[in-house]
Scaffold this active site. Structure first.
Site, PDB file in Angstrom:
ATOM      1  N   ASP A  75      15.700   8.353  -8.183  1.00  7.84           N
ATOM      2  CA  ASP A  75      17.036   8.140  -7.622  1.00  7.84           C
ATOM      3  C   ASP A  75      17.667   6.887  -8.214  1.00  7.84           C
ATOM      4  O   ASP A  75      17.096   5.797  -8.145  1.00  7.84           O
ATOM      5  CB  ASP A  75      16.969   8.015  -6.102  1.00  7.84           C
ATOM      6  CG  ASP A  75      16.557   9.310  -5.432  1.00  7.84           C
ATOM      7  OD1 ASP A  75      16.761  10.375  -6.044  1.00  7.84           O
ATOM      8  OD2 ASP A  75      16.018   9.265  -4.310  1.00  7.84           O
ATOM      9  N   ASP A  83      16.197   1.230 -12.043  1.00  6.67           N
ATOM     10  CA  ASP A  83      17.553   0.754 -11.799  1.00  6.67           C
ATOM     11  C   ASP A  83      17.612  -0.289 -10.701  1.00  6.67           C
ATOM     12  O   ASP A  83      18.630  -0.976 -10.564  1.00  6.67           O
ATOM     13  CB  ASP A  83      18.465   1.925 -11.404  1.00  6.67           C
ATOM     14  CG  ASP A  83      18.190   2.411  -9.986  1.00  6.67           C
ATOM     15  OD1 ASP A  83      19.104   2.336  -9.142  1.00  6.67           O
ATOM     16  OD2 ASP A  83      17.061   2.844  -9.712  1.00  6.67           O
ATOM     17  N   LYS A 119       6.857   0.490  -3.756  1.00  8.86           N
ATOM     18  CA  LYS A 119       7.545  -0.557  -4.499  1.00  8.86           C
ATOM     19  C   LYS A 119       8.101  -1.593  -3.521  1.00  8.86           C
ATOM     20  O   LYS A 119       8.542  -1.218  -2.446  1.00  8.86           O
ATOM     21  CB  LYS A 119       8.696   0.042  -5.315  1.00  8.86           C
ATOM     22  CG  LYS A 119       8.281   1.157  -6.272  1.00  8.86           C
ATOM     23  CD  LYS A 119       9.499   1.837  -6.867  1.00  8.86           C
ATOM     24  CE  LYS A 119       9.134   3.049  -7.703  1.00  8.86           C
ATOM     25  NZ  LYS A 119      10.315   3.753  -8.255  1.00  8.86           N
ATOM     26  N   THR A 128       8.346   7.700  -7.585  1.00  9.77           N
ATOM     27  CA  THR A 128       9.466   7.685  -6.654  1.00  9.77           C
ATOM     28  C   THR A 128       9.055   7.256  -5.255  1.00  9.77           C
ATOM     29  O   THR A 128       7.935   7.508  -4.818  1.00  9.77           O
ATOM     30  CB  THR A 128      10.119   9.088  -6.586  1.00  9.77           C
ATOM     31  OG1 THR A 128      11.165   9.088  -5.614  1.00  9.77           O
ATOM     32  CG2 THR A 128       9.090  10.157  -6.220  1.00  9.77           C
ATOM     33  N   SER A 129       9.978   6.621  -4.556  1.00  5.69           N
ATOM     34  CA  SER A 129       9.768   6.290  -3.150  1.00  5.69           C
ATOM     35  C   SER A 129      10.161   7.445  -2.246  1.00  5.69           C
ATOM     36  O   SER A 129      10.026   7.357  -1.027  1.00  5.69           O
ATOM     37  CB  SER A 129      10.584   5.037  -2.783  1.00  5.69           C
ATOM     38  OG  SER A 129      10.168   3.931  -3.551  1.00  5.69           O
ATOM     39  N   ASP A 131      11.498   5.963 -12.596  1.00  5.50           N
ATOM     40  CA  ASP A 131      12.016   6.069 -11.239  1.00  5.50           C
ATOM     41  C   ASP A 131      12.938   7.290 -11.212  1.00  5.50           C
ATOM     42  O   ASP A 131      13.325   7.808 -12.266  1.00  5.50           O
ATOM     43  CB  ASP A 131      12.788   4.793 -10.896  1.00  5.50           C
ATOM     44  CG  ASP A 131      13.503   4.881  -9.570  1.00  5.50           C
ATOM     45  OD1 ASP A 131      12.856   5.192  -8.561  1.00  5.50           O
ATOM     46  OD2 ASP A 131      14.732   4.655  -9.551  1.00  5.50           O
TER      47      ASP A 131
END
Length: 218
Positions: free
Chosen positions: A21, A170, A145, A113-114, A19
């Site tokens: 951020d 995270d 996600k 990543t989103s 991931d």
């Protein structure tokens, strides 16, 4: 998204999917600032908007906090603010991120990543982090996600089986995504373990030796 699979050759023993951020890049203050500016533009409570945004995707956030507004206009305004933040905001990589990513062999790791790839590349450029061959972003998949789709897509592009992949996350939604994909999931940068993680590290720095050992097949 970086759309081509990794070129054939000697295949890595194991793969690491990160991931971005909150895991590699510390963007909490940036995200809060962007959402605050957006909320103030629409006359909304910034704290409430940010609280909702932390657990929903943008379109879902707009539906909850601004149901009478055009969601596409809301998204365009948010994108404008996020792009400006990439250009002018202050970013930092988590301790250990640069050492870790530079030590990983090419072809054995990816970003999931989103966010959007152009923003990830802008942040990585400003923090000196290398970008891998495979980046799966918000535009690369129809389901984000906590669906397993993003991590399964990254594994497919790397030519990896889920059983050979380690996910570093995270956030609860990312952890669920990795678990649903049938992968090993380690949590970082949180005081308490996220439910379901196979291992927990309070900071990324603590996890660096074990991540590198996993990637080497050790």
């Amino acid at each position: 998204m970086t759309g081509e699979s990794v070129r054939p050759g000697r295949r890595p023993a194991k793969y690491v999917l990160f991931d971005v951020d909150g895991t590699l890049i510390d963007a909490v203050d940036n995200q809060r600032r962007v959402w605050r500016t957006w909320a103030e533009r629409y006359g909304l409570d910034p704290d409430e908007v940010h609280r909702v945004a932390l657990r929903t995707r943008p379109m879902e956030t707009f539906a909850q906090v601004a149901p009478g507004r055009d969601p596409h206009a809301c998204l365009a305004a948010l994108h404008e603010l996020e792009d400006e933040d990439v250009r002018s905001g202050v970013y930092g990589a988590f301790d250990g991120a640069s050492e870790l990513l530079h030590a990983l062999p090419p072809g054995c790791w990816a970003l999931v990543t989103s966010n959007y790839e152009h923003r990830v590349r802008g942040r990585f450029l400003r923090t000196g982090l290398p970008v891998p061959d495979v980046v799966v972003d918000a535009e690369a998949v129809e389901e984000g996600k906590p669906s397993p789709v993003p991590y399964l897509r990254a594994a497919a592009l790397l030519g990896a089986g889920p059983e050979d992949c380690l996910v570093i996350e995270d956030a609860p939604s990312g952890v669920r995504s990795g678990l649903r994909a049938g992968m090993t999931v380690w949590g970082v940068n949180a005081a308490d373990p996220v439910e379901g993680v196979h291992r927990h590290f309070a900071g990324l720095r603590e996890a660096v030796p074990d991540i590198l050992a996993f990637a080497s097949g050790g």
